[in-house]
Each structure stands twice: as C-alpha cells, then as structure tokens.
Design a protein around this motif. Sequence first.
Motif, short mmCIF file in Angstrom:
data_model
loop_
_atom_site.label_atom_id
_atom_site.label_comp_id
_atom_site.label_asym_id
_atom_site.label_seq_id
_atom_site.Cartn_x
_atom_site.Cartn_y
_atom_site.Cartn_z
N VAL A 142 24.90 64.64 13.88
CA VAL A 142 25.99 65.13 13.05
C VAL A 142 25.75 64.60 11.65
CG1 VAL A 142 28.48 65.10 12.71
CG2 VAL A 142 27.54 65.16 15.02
N ARG A 201 28.76 72.39 11.50
CA ARG A 201 28.96 70.96 11.77
C ARG A 201 30.19 70.80 12.66
NH1 ARG A 201 30.59 66.15 7.66
NH2 ARG A 201 30.56 64.55 9.24
N GLY A 202 29.98 70.47 13.92
CA GLY A 202 31.05 70.26 14.86
C GLY A 202 31.74 71.53 15.32
N ASP A 203 31.22 72.68 14.95
CA ASP A 203 31.81 73.96 15.31
C ASP A 203 31.57 74.26 16.79
OD1 ASP A 203 31.27 77.15 15.55
OD2 ASP A 203 32.80 76.72 14.03
N ASP A 232 26.16 60.82 10.24
CA ASP A 232 26.59 60.10 11.43
C ASP A 232 25.35 59.76 12.24
OD1 ASP A 232 29.32 60.70 13.75
OD2 ASP A 232 27.96 59.03 13.57
#
Length: 78
Positions: free
Chosen positions: A67, A36-38, A70
């Motif tokens: 995400v 996640r967001g990496d 989100d």
Amino acid sequence: MIDEILRPLLEADGGGIELVSFDGDELVLSLTGAFRGDPGAPYVQQRIVRPAVRKALGRDVKIKYVVARDERVSPSRS
C-alpha cells in the motif's frame, strides 16, 4: 512494461502503479490513486497486472503489492 503499458492503462481509470523493487524473482508493486485500497484492486492485480508481468517477465515471477506509503505487503495469488 510499467511505463508503456500498465501505467497509461490504469491512469485512464484514475489509478496508478509504481515499481517498488525487483529482486531475483520477486516484483514488488504499489497500486495508487483510485486503486489504493479499492475493492476493485484484486481485479486489477489478477486480470490486468499479472498477465502483463507474466508476458514480459515469465510465469515464475512472484508479485507482491504494498500500500502506498505503508510497509504492509500482501502476496498475490499467482
């Protein structure tokens, strides 16, 4: 495909994947956990998820990612 192939593979590296929706030719997925967001998420999307989806569902399926928790969606470069 997600439960049997992708999820166990990604969980081995501390990540995860969830099916958000599949409508017509659009598949919406969420990468979770370590992905996640990496910064490595694009690699996972392009080199692991996309080939598996194309093999299972065909080349015409468009993959989008959200995400977790989100509403922002980023299209894949498929």
